[in-house]
Design a protein around this motif. Structure first.
Motif, mmCIF file in Angstrom:
data_model
loop_
_atom_site.group_PDB
_atom_site.id
_atom_site.type_symbol
_atom_site.label_atom_id
_atom_site.label_comp_id
_atom_site.label_asym_id
_atom_site.label_seq_id
_atom_site.Cartn_x
_atom_site.Cartn_y
_atom_site.Cartn_z
ATOM 1 N N ASN A 1 1.775 -2.903 4.810
ATOM 2 C CA ASN A 1 1.180 -1.791 5.068
ATOM 3 C C ASN A 1 2.039 -0.354 5.054
ATOM 4 O O ASN A 1 2.594 -0.168 6.459
ATOM 5 C CB ASN A 1 0.512 -2.185 6.501
ATOM 6 N N THR B 1 0.931 -0.925 0.229
ATOM 7 C CA THR B 1 -0.035 0.074 0.051
ATOM 8 C C THR B 1 0.932 1.222 0.070
ATOM 9 O O THR B 1 1.929 1.290 0.156
ATOM 10 C CB THR B 1 -0.966 0.268 1.221
ATOM 11 N N THR C 1 -5.295 -4.989 6.813
ATOM 12 C CA THR C 1 -4.910 -6.107 7.652
ATOM 13 C C THR C 1 -6.191 -7.091 7.812
ATOM 14 O O THR C 1 -6.503 -8.219 7.415
ATOM 15 C CB THR C 1 -4.523 -5.702 8.813
ATOM 16 N N ALA D 1 -4.123 0.936 8.045
ATOM 17 C CA ALA D 1 -3.211 -0.433 8.050
ATOM 18 C C ALA D 1 -4.316 -1.446 8.829
ATOM 19 O O ALA D 1 -4.072 -2.783 8.209
ATOM 20 C CB ALA D 1 -2.048 -0.271 8.995
#
Length: 267
Positions: A96, A16, A130, A126
């Motif tokens: 992340n 990301t 996740t 994040a």
């Protein structure tokens, strides 16, 4: 650097915040290490340019980590790409990296909107990604979640209250996640850079004020580069599956702490 031609196939890596800086450098490095890389960020044109460099090993994916709908679309795309069964592509790595700093105001004068922006990207972003990709990571032979943190998550400095609060929060999330995933084949790691001279971090922090952004690095002998941090991320991500590196702090030699920085030639 190991070339992708000689590297083993390592599965799918989602990175990301990959449109510039550490994220873009990480996407390139992971592709060279043999990963199939999905470079995800809001600026799809930049991602397409990045993908065009890679001879097919990097795919551009539009993503806004602050949008649950955007994250859900990413999750659906990953599920579709990894649903080929025993011989299909596995999601093996999530980096992340999306985040950033806004402002350098003291707590007494800080704009709550700036703090909210930092929390939305660095922590909640994040967390969303996740949560969305954890099932795919767990479905394979072994997954790995890596967070690009910061030394600001280990120590404070004047004007950095909002950014440090966000990075402390992200660090707490990752440490908690590691406890919660204990007993499963999923590794959890954090990379905490100090001063990194990228084209956008300080420029974004100071609202496009190029002079103020450049002053951050004035006189500093060799700040870290995005490639330096990508090198550490790639090292952590390519250890044997039974090895978990919990955290790595990496700073330029000129930096002793977030608030202690030598300016001028090193002696």
């Amino acid at each position: 650097m190991t070339s992708s031609a000689s590297s083993p196939l390592r599965g799918l890596a989602v990175v990301t915040g990959a449109s510039s800086g550490i994220g873009a450098a990480t996407a390139r490095r992971l592709a060279a290490e043999g990963f199939t890389v999905w470079a995800a960020a809001r600026r799809i044109d930049r991602l397409r340019s990045l993908a065009a460099e890679s001879a097919g090993s990097i795919t551009a994916v539009e993503l806004d980590v602050t949008s649950p709908e955007s994250v859900a679309r990413l999750s659906e795309a990953v599920s579709a790409a990894t649903s080929g069964g025993e011989h299909g592509l596995e999601l093996t790595l999530l980096v992340n990296n999306a985040g950033g700093a806004v402002g350098l105001d003291p707590v007494a004068d800080a704009d709550p909107a700036d703090w909210l922006t930092m929390y939305q990207t660095n922590v909640l972003g994040a967390m969303r990604v996740t949560q969305a990709l954890l099932p795919a990571l767990a479905a394979g032979s072994g997954g790995h979640i890596v967070l690009t943190g910061s030394i600001a998550g280990h120590g404070v400095y004047p004007g950095g209250g909002g950014y440090s609060a966000a990075k402390y929060g992200a660090r707490a999330m990752m440490e908690t996640l590691r406890l919660e995933l204990n007993g499963r084949r999923i590794r959890v790691s954090e990379i905490d850079p100090g001063m990194v001279a990228t084209e956008e971090f300080s420029l974004v922090r100071f609202g496009g004020d190029a002079e103020r952004a450049a002053a951050v690095y004035d006189g500093v002998d060799n700040p870290l580069t995005a490639e330096d941090v990508a090198d550490v991320i790639a090292f952590v991500a390519t250890r044997p599956a039974h090895v978990n590196i919990d955290a790595v702090t990496v700073k330029p030699v000129a930096q002793a702490a977030s608030y202690k920085l030598a300016r001028g030639p090193l002696t």
